[in-house]
Design an enzyme around this catalytic site. Structure first.
Site, PDB file in Angstrom:
ATOM      1  N   SER A   1       0.831  -1.181   0.046  1.00  0.00           N
ATOM      2  CA  SER A   1       0.327  -0.321   0.235  1.00  0.00           C
ATOM      3  C   SER A   1       0.843   1.389   0.361  1.00  0.00           C
ATOM      4  O   SER A   1       1.710   1.416   0.837  1.00  0.00           O
ATOM      5  CB  SER A   1      -0.509   0.053   1.366  1.00  0.00           C
ATOM      6  N   GLY A   2       0.562   1.974  -1.009  1.00  0.00           N
ATOM      7  CA  GLY A   2       1.548   3.263  -1.221  1.00  0.00           C
ATOM      8  C   GLY A   2       2.708   3.635  -1.458  1.00  0.00           C
ATOM      9  O   GLY A   2       3.193   4.560  -1.410  1.00  0.00           O
TER      10      GLY A   2
ATOM     11  N   GLY B   1       3.273   3.501  -4.777  1.00  0.00           N
ATOM     12  CA  GLY B   1       2.852   4.123  -5.951  1.00  0.00           C
ATOM     13  C   GLY B   1       2.658   4.004  -7.335  1.00  0.00           C
ATOM     14  O   GLY B   1       2.509   3.948  -8.025  1.00  0.00           O
ATOM     15  N   LYS B   2       1.395   2.365  -7.130  1.00  0.00           N
ATOM     16  CA  LYS B   2       1.456   1.384  -8.123  1.00  0.00           C
ATOM     17  C   LYS B   2       0.247   1.732  -9.132  1.00  0.00           C
ATOM     18  O   LYS B   2      -0.068   2.384 -10.195  1.00  0.00           O
ATOM     19  CB  LYS B   2       0.344   0.559  -7.726  1.00  0.00           C
TER      20      LYS B   2
ATOM     21  N   SER C   1       0.247  -7.871  -4.455  1.00  0.00           N
ATOM     22  CA  SER C   1       0.491  -8.923  -4.812  1.00  0.00           C
ATOM     23  C   SER C   1       1.168  -9.539  -4.243  1.00  0.00           C
ATOM     24  O   SER C   1       2.199  -9.702  -4.594  1.00  0.00           O
ATOM     25  CB  SER C   1       0.370  -8.911  -6.516  1.00  0.00           C
TER      26      SER C   1
END
Lengths: 190, 457
Positions: A2-3, A5-6, A74
């Protein structure tokens, strides 16, 4: 994680590809969980099922000429490799960012809650994250700008022949847009 | 049909009543009309170059295309007018469909083709190309090939809103001559089933020279030395058309078409001055000199609506929850539109005569409304007045143009003629979206099911 940058990197890649005339669909993890995977939790089984579903949709899209970008957490290698085999024209992008930087960023305030035990099964804190062993692209989002990261992804897509470099080159950029605006001003249009 | 060849000569802004007036001096156009079909072609709403050419070549209206001008709102912020490039067109245009079917296409100067797309053939992009350093051809090698033969590509006439008419004449002739020269070269040297060129020269000519020949124009000076220059330019275009068509196989279908026509411009309405007068728009500092609205600090908390300049007027409403500092409650939106439309419709000139403004909401005009259209479209004086977006004019009626001398506005009907088929005679009721399905039918290709036009027979 989480976080990492995806979504940000995905948005830039998406915009460049769209500007070049490609059909693009982004399957963002947060959006998928409110629709396609509504009701799934964060156990390993549910996480795997979520990623397999995303992979299934990506496969449908790619075989119909749409560039599918999955921007989802993932954590398990096995299911990522499963999708790689199923999809074929596949790039695994590892958004690499040290946990301390992510905790420091904590855009959504989730790490704070996870560290306080308010969120269970939080990847990287209370749940494992299996780093990719051979990702096609690694972007170091603590060291690079989102544009630099997106560039790496696009370069790999070009290298593997998934997109056409001439088509990307001919996409209009900000500099072009400024020149056209200047011309329109000179012509008395604006 | 397998070997069919189709040539489209686009003459931006060619005015059908002028063709009719001077037809005996235009033998090549006359022959196409006599040997085929012809008529007036209803342009898009709004009748402006972009979106008109893309509507013509896709068969979809501006609403479906989400294109309402050469700049369109990208979001609901106040300064996000995005340029309409080739990438903005999401529907396939005729050359995309023909390329998919293996037909060879050659395109020259067609509006909204920059950046150039991959086609099964060759493409030189059109009017909104940034400059000649840009990659304006497909394939890339075509650029150097053309520069070697013709020198630097003329994208447009520089500064066509000018009082230096001698220079303007020289430059428009050079512009059109080069485009027809390149067209002759491409039509001879390249392999094509579909050839299309668009010359912007007539548009520039009308804007620059309309007042000289039209005795009804408010700025017309009787006996001026340029009184015949528009007719002479039409004769010149007809000559270049004839020269080009000599290089085309005899059995080809020839289409000559314009995207809209032209009419005298009676004046301008400084729409933002009017909106201030009516209390709809507030600015922090009223400018001392003529200043474009985008350079003025607007008091958004006190502004209900603002306008943009151009050949037609766009009104945007400052809606609460939609625009960043919106003030019009969404529940009052419809009533507010009705109120402002009523006010605009009753706008009078300085003599107290109704200007004859015509207002539309996007939903009135289009089957589908995509993108972010203006909240209200206004044809000031039914397009006989231009929209002046600037402030500092002093009153809302003006006879000067904030962007430089310009004596023509667009009109709703362009010119259409097609020879090379069995059909003959005048056709009424042709719409600009009918051209794409007509071309596809000439190649025996079905148009997309949801296309808005129908083939002209």
């Amino acid at each position: 994680m989480s976080g990492s940058g995806k979504s940000t990197v995905s948005e830039i890649v998406e915009e460049v590809l769209r500007d070049a005339g490609y059909k693009v669909e982004v399957l963002d993890g947060d959006v998928v969980r409110t629709n396609l995977s509504k009701g799934l939790g964060f156990s390993k089984e549910d996480r795997d099922l979520n990623i397999k579903r995303i992979g299934f949709v990506c496969n449908l899209l790619t075989r119909n000429g749409v560039v599918a970008i999955a921007a989802a957490i993932s954590p398990y290698r096995e299911v990522r490799d499963y999708n790689r085999k199923e999809i074929g024209d596949f790039i695994e992008v590892f958004c690499k960012c040290p946990l301390e930087v992510l905790i420091d960023r904590d855009v959504k305030g989730l790490y704070k809650k996870a560290l306080a035990g308010e969120i269970k099964n939080f990847t990287g804190v209370s749940d494992p994250y299996e780093e990719p062993e051979n990702p096609e692209v690694t972007v170091n989002t603590d060291l690079e700008t989102p544009e630099e990261s997106a560039r790496k992804v696009l370069d790999k897509m070009i290298e593997l022949g998934y997109v056409d470099i001439e088509r990307l080159k001919s996409a209009i950029g900000t500099e072009d847009e400024e020149k056209i605006k200047k011309r329109l001003e000179d012509l008395g249009y604006i | 049909m397998e070997d069919r060849k189709v040539v489209i000569i686009g003459l931006d802004c060619l005015e059908p009543t002028l063709v009719e007036r001077w037809i005996d001096d235009l033998p090549n156009l006359k022959r196409i009309m006599e040997e085929g079909i012809y008529g007036k072609i209803r342009s898009t709403d709004p009748p402006i170059t972009i979106p008109a050419w893309s509507a013509m070549m896709s068969g979809y209206s501006p609403g479906s295309l989400g294109l309402y001008g050469f700049r369109n709102r990208g979001d609901f912020s106040y300064d996000a007018l995005k340029l309409a490039t080739s990438r903005t067109v999401k529907k396939k245009r005729v050359w995309d469909i023909l390329s998919d079917r293996g037909k060879k296409v050659v395109l020259l100067g067609v509006p909204q083709t920059y950046p150039p797309n991959r086609v099964n053939g060759q493409m030189v992009s059109g009017w909104l190309t940034p400059d000649t350093s840009a990659q304006y051809t497909y394939p890339t090698s075509l650029k150097s090939e053309l520069v070697d033969v013709f020198g630097e590509y003329i994208i447009d006439v520089k500064d066509f809103r000018t009082d230096d008419k001698e220079r303007l004449l020289r430059e428009i002739y050079a512009f059109s001559n080069q485009h027809f020269d390149i067209a002759e070269y491409m039509i001879t040297k390249k392999n094509w089933d579909f050839f299309m060129m668009v010359d912007m020269g007539p548009d520039r000519f009308h804007h620059g020279f309309w007042k000289f020949f039209d005795t009804t124009h408010p700025k017309h000076v009787p006996g001026n030395e340029l009184s015949d220059c528009v007719r002479e330019y039409y004769i010149f275009l007809d000559g270049r058309l004839g020269r080009l068509l000599k290089k085309v196989p005899e059995e080809s279908v020839i289409v000559v078409v314009s995207d809209h026509g032209a009419q005298p411009m009676m004046g301008g309405v400084a729409i933002n001055e009017w909106l201030i007068d009516k209390g709809y728009l507030a600015v922090k500092d009223y400018p001392k000199e003529l200043t474009p609205i985008r350079k003025i600090e607007i008091d958004w908390e006190k502004t209900k609506a603002w306008g943009e300049g151009g050949y037609y007027c766009r009104i945007f409403v400052n809606v609460k929850g939609r625009e960043p500092k919106g003030v019009v409650d969404p529940g009052d939106y419809d009533d507010f539109l009705n109120e402002i439309i009523d006010e605009i419709s009753n706008m009078k000139d300085e003599s107290g005569n109704l200007i004859g403004n015509v207002c539309f909401r996007p939903g009135d005009l289009y089957r589908e409304v995509n993108g972010i259209p203006p909240d209200i479209f206004v044809y000031l004086g039914n397009l006989r007045y231009r929209s002046v977006g600037s402030l500092g004019v002093g009153g809302y009626i003006t006879y000067d143009n904030d962007t430089g001398p310009d004596d023509a506005n667009h009109s709703f009907y362009g010119f259409f003629a097609m020879s090379g088929t069995e059909s003959r005679g005048v056709r009424d009721g042709i719409s600009i979206v009918d051209v794409a399905p007509t071309v596809l039918s000439l190649f025996g290709i079905d148009a997309p099911d949801d296309i808005e036009g129908k083939a002209i027979k």
